[in-house]
Design a protein around this motif. Structure first.
Motif, PDB file in Angstrom:
ATOM      1  N   PRO A   1     -10.452  -4.210  -0.653  1.00  0.00           N
ATOM      2  CA  PRO A   1      -9.167  -3.552  -0.937  1.00  0.00           C
ATOM      3  C   PRO A   1      -9.179  -2.036  -0.828  1.00  0.00           C
ATOM      4  O   PRO A   1      -8.263  -1.449  -0.246  1.00  0.00           O
ATOM      5  CB  PRO A   1      -8.839  -4.004  -2.372  1.00  0.00           C
ATOM      6  N   LYS A   2     -10.185  -1.375  -1.404  1.00  0.00           N
ATOM      7  CA  LYS A   2     -10.149   0.085  -1.479  1.00  0.00           C
ATOM      8  C   LYS A   2     -10.130   0.721  -0.089  1.00  0.00           C
ATOM      9  O   LYS A   2      -9.287   1.578   0.205  1.00  0.00           O
ATOM     10  CB  LYS A   2     -11.345   0.601  -2.273  1.00  0.00           C
TER      11      LYS A   2
ATOM     12  N   ALA B   1       0.816  -1.211   0.000  1.00  0.00           N
ATOM     13  CA  ALA B   1       0.000   0.000   0.000  1.00  0.00           C
ATOM     14  C   ALA B   1       0.847   1.257   0.000  1.00  0.00           C
ATOM     15  O   ALA B   1       0.502   2.249  -0.657  1.00  0.00           O
ATOM     16  CB  ALA B   1      -0.930   0.003   1.225  1.00  0.00           C
TER      17      ALA B   1
ATOM     18  N   PHE C   1      -1.564  -6.203  -4.065  1.00  0.00           N
ATOM     19  CA  PHE C   1      -2.304  -5.692  -2.916  1.00  0.00           C
ATOM     20  C   PHE C   1      -3.744  -6.215  -2.951  1.00  0.00           C
ATOM     21  O   PHE C   1      -4.279  -6.679  -1.939  1.00  0.00           O
ATOM     22  CB  PHE C   1      -2.293  -4.168  -2.908  1.00  0.00           C
ATOM     23  N   THR C   2      -4.364  -6.129  -4.118  1.00  0.00           N
ATOM     24  CA  THR C   2      -5.729  -6.633  -4.247  1.00  0.00           C
ATOM     25  C   THR C   2      -5.791  -8.119  -3.932  1.00  0.00           C
ATOM     26  O   THR C   2      -6.699  -8.588  -3.225  1.00  0.00           O
ATOM     27  CB  THR C   2      -6.268  -6.363  -5.664  1.00  0.00           C
TER      28      THR C   2
ATOM     29  N   TRP D   1      -6.855  -0.052   1.789  1.00  0.00           N
ATOM     30  CA  TRP D   1      -5.733   0.770   1.333  1.00  0.00           C
ATOM     31  C   TRP D   1      -5.784   2.148   1.990  1.00  0.00           C
ATOM     32  O   TRP D   1      -4.764   2.658   2.469  1.00  0.00           O
ATOM     33  CB  TRP D   1      -5.766   0.910  -0.186  1.00  0.00           C
TER      34      TRP D   1
ATOM     35  N   MET E   1       2.248   1.739  -4.134  1.00  0.00           N
ATOM     36  CA  MET E   1       0.989   2.428  -4.437  1.00  0.00           C
ATOM     37  C   MET E   1       0.949   3.882  -3.984  1.00  0.00           C
ATOM     38  O   MET E   1       0.038   4.621  -4.372  1.00  0.00           O
ATOM     39  CB  MET E   1      -0.180   1.654  -3.825  1.00  0.00           C
TER      40      MET E   1
ATOM     41  N   CYS F   1      -5.533  -8.781  -0.175  1.00  0.00           N
ATOM     42  CA  CYS F   1      -6.766  -8.378   0.499  1.00  0.00           C
ATOM     43  C   CYS F   1      -7.864  -9.418   0.279  1.00  0.00           C
ATOM     44  O   CYS F   1      -8.585  -9.785   1.222  1.00  0.00           O
ATOM     45  CB  CYS F   1      -7.227  -7.016  -0.001  1.00  0.00           C
TER      46      CYS F   1
ATOM     47  N   ALA G   1      -0.234  -2.762  -7.075  1.00  0.00           N
ATOM     48  CA  ALA G   1      -1.689  -2.692  -6.942  1.00  0.00           C
ATOM     49  C   ALA G   1      -2.326  -4.062  -7.120  1.00  0.00           C
ATOM     50  O   ALA G   1      -3.268  -4.433  -6.391  1.00  0.00           O
ATOM     51  CB  ALA G   1      -2.250  -1.702  -7.962  1.00  0.00           C
TER      52      ALA G   1
END
Length: 262
Positions: free
Chosen positions: A223-224, A161, A212-213, A227, A165, A216, A209
């Protein structure tokens, strides 16, 4: 025979700039060719080795860099870029050595590729500095990028994150203006280097990204929002425009992701 984690630890603890580049390239090449076992038997160091004599200052004590096109300002600009890419080698190696066993083969492949790219970027920039009669290590640097790595050393999601990102994504925002300034100074070689860096960084942010998704989803976390929570917890700066929306979108960062906390 050393395994992947041992080779990464050795590269991280290599301070000489050329030797670190060569060690990184060698371990990535050996892993891709199947000559380096993929085990994770050793831990990563808390801090990487950097060149002897490198003056490391807190971020707030760094000298202000001028924006003119004189020789001193040009050297300061390229030295700053060299340091970003040098630390980026360590960041890419560390994320593999620290989280590769947990995250799996695709993650390892992606971020070893990032490490190889960053080593190439650093070598190009350091050679460009040499054409100005300078080299990496001539000016002070700060450890803010590595501090972000240590703040997130406990959690793969937090590391992804913040480092790809946020920090690398910021490079997508600022590099085009730097590229235009370098081009206006008639530095076509420097402009070509920065264009290569920008193109590669889109892929690096995209890898961050994407993984990360994945992590999660594996943890059953949205995820959103996660983050945004991680950025508020671990990012010491402020997300502020202007944003390079097209490059960010190409890297998988939609505007609604970061606009809400900018």
């Amino acid at each position: 025979m050393a395994d992947l984690s041992e080779a990464i630890r050795t590269a991280l603890l290599t301070g000489d700039k050329r030797a670190k580049v060569m060690a990184t390239r060698a371990l990535v090449r050996d892993w891709r060719k199947g000559r380096l076992p993929g085990g994770f038997t050793v831990s990563m160091p808390d801090s990487p080795a950097w060149p002897d004599g490198l003056e490391v200052l807190p971020p707030g004590r760094m000298p202000k860099r001028g924006k003119g096109g004189n020789a001193r300002n040009r050297i300061a600009l390229w030295h700053s870029l060299a340091h970003i890419e040098f630390v980026a080698i360590d960041l890419a190696l560390d994320i593999v050595g620290r989280f590769g066993a947990e995250m799996g083969d695709a993650f390892i492949a992606d971020f070893l590729g990032v490490a190889a790219d960053e080593a190439m970027h650093f070598a190009l920039i350091d050679r460009h500095l040499a054409t100005m009669g300078a080299g990496y290590g001539d000016l002070p640097v700060h450890d803010g990028l590595w501090q972000s790595a240590m703040d997130t050393a406990h959690d793969a999601a937090a590391r992804l994150a913040i480092v790809p990102m946020v920090l690398e994504a910021r490079g997508l925002d600022v590099t085009p203006a730097t590229l235009n300034r370098v081009r206006s100074q008639g530095d076509s070689r420097g402009a070509a280097i920065l264009q290569r860096v920008l193109d590669d960084e889109i892929r690096h942010v995209s890898a961050g990204a994407s993984h990360f998704t994945k992590v999660c989803v594996q943890r059953g976390i949205e995820p959103k929002n996660h983050w945004k929570r991680l950025v508020k917890t671990y990012f010491r700066g402020v997300l502020k425009p202007p944003f390079n929306d097209s490059a960010r979108l190409a890297a998988g960062l939609s505007r609604d992701l970061y606009a809400g906390i900018a």
